[in-house]
Design an enzyme around this catalytic site. Structure first.
Site, PDB file in Angstrom:
ATOM      1  N   LYS A  13       0.830  -1.205   0.000  1.00 22.92           N
ATOM      2  CA  LYS A  13       0.000   0.000   0.000  1.00 22.92           C
ATOM      3  C   LYS A  13       0.869   1.263   0.000  1.00 22.92           C
ATOM      4  CE  LYS A  13      -4.032  -2.086  -0.162  1.00 22.92           C
ATOM      5  NZ  LYS A  13      -4.175  -3.327   0.482  1.00 22.92           N
TER       6      LYS A  13
HETATM    7  C1  LIG Z   1      -5.438  -4.299   0.766  1.00 21.81           C
HETATM    8  C2  LIG Z   1      -6.892  -4.213   0.783  1.00 21.81           C
HETATM    9  C3  LIG Z   1      -7.655  -4.689   1.865  1.00 21.81           C
HETATM   10  C4  LIG Z   1      -7.103  -5.519   2.992  1.00 21.81           C
HETATM   11  O1  LIG Z   1      -6.114  -4.975   3.725  1.00 21.81           O
HETATM   12  P1  LIG Z   1      -5.041  -5.937   4.444  1.00 21.81           P
HETATM   13  O2  LIG Z   1      -4.348  -4.959   5.339  1.00 21.81           O
HETATM   14  O3  LIG Z   1      -4.169  -6.494   3.379  1.00 21.81           O
HETATM   15  O4  LIG Z   1      -5.772  -6.972   5.197  1.00 21.81           O
HETATM   16  C5  LIG Z   1      -9.031  -4.502   1.848  1.00 21.81           C
HETATM   17  N1  LIG Z   1      -9.635  -3.908   0.827  1.00 21.81           N
HETATM   18  C6  LIG Z   1      -8.948  -3.464  -0.245  1.00 21.81           C
HETATM   19  C7  LIG Z   1      -9.700  -2.784  -1.341  1.00 21.81           C
HETATM   20  C8  LIG Z   1      -7.563  -3.619  -0.314  1.00 21.81           C
HETATM   21  O5  LIG Z   1      -6.896  -3.218  -1.386  1.00 21.81           O
END
Ligand SMILES: *Cc1c(COP(=O)(O)O)cnc(C)c1O
Length: 394
Positions: free
Chosen positions: A208
């Protein structure tokens, strides 16, 4: 000899993360409690502008607990954007809920408000079960039910039409769980994504825009919800000298060591957004004129963090070149790219759940490609990418 690998979206530390980790070691708070956590949450609240925050082990955990707070029970409807990563929808199934999947619209690639309203009405009068007979065994005795939650997503950092979605939610009094996992730093009319819904969720996973290696957070104006989420995320321990449990809890609290990484990352968030937006601009300037290539513009008042730069390639207009050919050409040059999310209604695990819409999300999946978008890409790296792409377009 192969050139150095260019990754899709690698972590990018700012520098002070290690000092905050050091602080945790010096104070010996190597636990899911401590001052990094308190300060990280304080900084998150200041940043997003939304009353209360809770740092957790992942965005998925935050979505799971949010749906528990919204009282999702087996057989309940939860409306969710189909075009997303599975983590937006999986927690609905953890709780035995029924995901009702909604197609995207073309301006933001996110939840189509008109389809959302149609789906809400079908849930409320029970006609959704006539249209999807396979639901009969899941809904119990009462097919006509108000949905328990709406989950819009700000895909790749582009805000959804969140104000319209929240207005529809308010009309029917359904809570909004805003999945801003990809959109920390994005805004609509100056207001931060993650602060529109009854609950907002962000992710600090390794890919991210900022990361704690793994982590997430929940936001809400409703302090009692955040307090309850904190209780549930730390094994639902009652306030007694010994461990006493009256309900089932979870181990979902972020580590104080990782919160130290988060504090450092938040300090450089603005720079990270600037770099990602500069990547988008570079790609658009270099490739935007190619026939059949399409870049998503920001609607008026929308500000995207441009987490990933995505292109659509229409092979009917590009002389037959499609996104998969581009992906393979990049891979050959040691450059990582990736198709857009495969919509949930096309996933084997969700194919039997209701879907409202046509082929918009499907077409995004077929034509879309995420280009390398890290905030640490150099101009030389970006040039390597566009040179490969241009070389296969004659
Ligand atoms: C990355 C992501 C998540 C989940 O987050 P994690 O921290 O990896 O559990 C949820 N929704 C979307 C749209 C994402 O891109």
């Amino acid at each position: 000899m192969q050139q150095e690998k260019i990754w899709l979206s690698p972590p990018h530390m700012g520098g002070s993360e290690i000092d905050y980790i050091q602080e945790a070691f010096e104070l010996n708070w190597i636990a899911p409690a401590g001052q990094n956590l308190d300060k990280f949450e304080r900084d998150l609240v200041a940043r997003i502008g939304c009353g209360n925050a809770l740092a957790m082990t992942s965005g998925t955990a935050a979505i799971h607990l949010s749906l528990i707070l919204m009282d999702v029970q087996p057989g309940d409807y939860v409306l969710c954007q189909s075009m997303t990563f599975c983590a937006s929808v999986n927690p609905v199934r953890y709780l035995g809920g029924i995901p009702v999947l909604i197609d995207s619209e073309n301006e933001t690639w996110n939840m189509d408000p008109a389809l959302l309203e149609q789906a809400i009405q079908d849930c409320m009068d029970g006609s959704i079960v006539e249209k999807n007979p396979s639901l009969k065994s899941l809904v119990g005795d009462s097919p006509a039910k108000k949905p328990k939650a709406i989950i819009p997503i700000h895909l790749y950092g582009m805000p959804a039409k969140i104000e319209e979605i929240c207005a529809i939610a308010a009309k029917y009094q359904i809570p909004v769980l805003e999945d801003a996992a990809e959109a920390i730093g994005s805004k609509v009319d100056g207001q931060h994504c993650g602060s529109f819904g009854d609950i907002g969720v962000v992710s600090f996973n390794g890919n991210k825009i900022i990361t704690t290696s793994g982590g997430g957070a929940m936001f809400s104006k409703n302090k009692s919800w955040i307090d309850r989420a904190k209780f549930l995320s730390t094994q639902a321990k009652e306030n007694r000298p010994y461990y006493h449990h009256e309900e089932i809890g979870y181990n979902y609290r972020l580590s104080n060591v990782l919160a130290g990484i988060g504090r450092g990352q938040l300090e450089v968030l603005d720079q990270r957004v600037q770099s990602r937006r500069a990547n988008f601009e570079y790609y658009q300037n270099q490739l935007g004129h190619l026939p059949g290539f399409f870049f998503l513009e920001e609607p008026e008042g929308f500000y995207s963090n441009r987490w990933l730069t995505c292109i659509l390639i229409d092979p009917k207009l590009s002389g037959g070149v499609d996104s998969e050919q581009v992906r393979l050409a990049l891979e050959k040059e040691n450059i990582e790219s990736r198709p857009l999310w495969k919509p949930m209604h096309k996933q084997p695990v969700f194919k039997d759940f209701p879907f409202y819409g046509s082929d918009i999300a499907e077409r995004l999946f077929e034509q879309g490609l995420c280009l390398p978008s890290g905030s640490s890409l150099s101009e030389k790296d970006l040039n390597r990418v566009v040179t490969v792409v241009k070389s296969i377009i004659i």
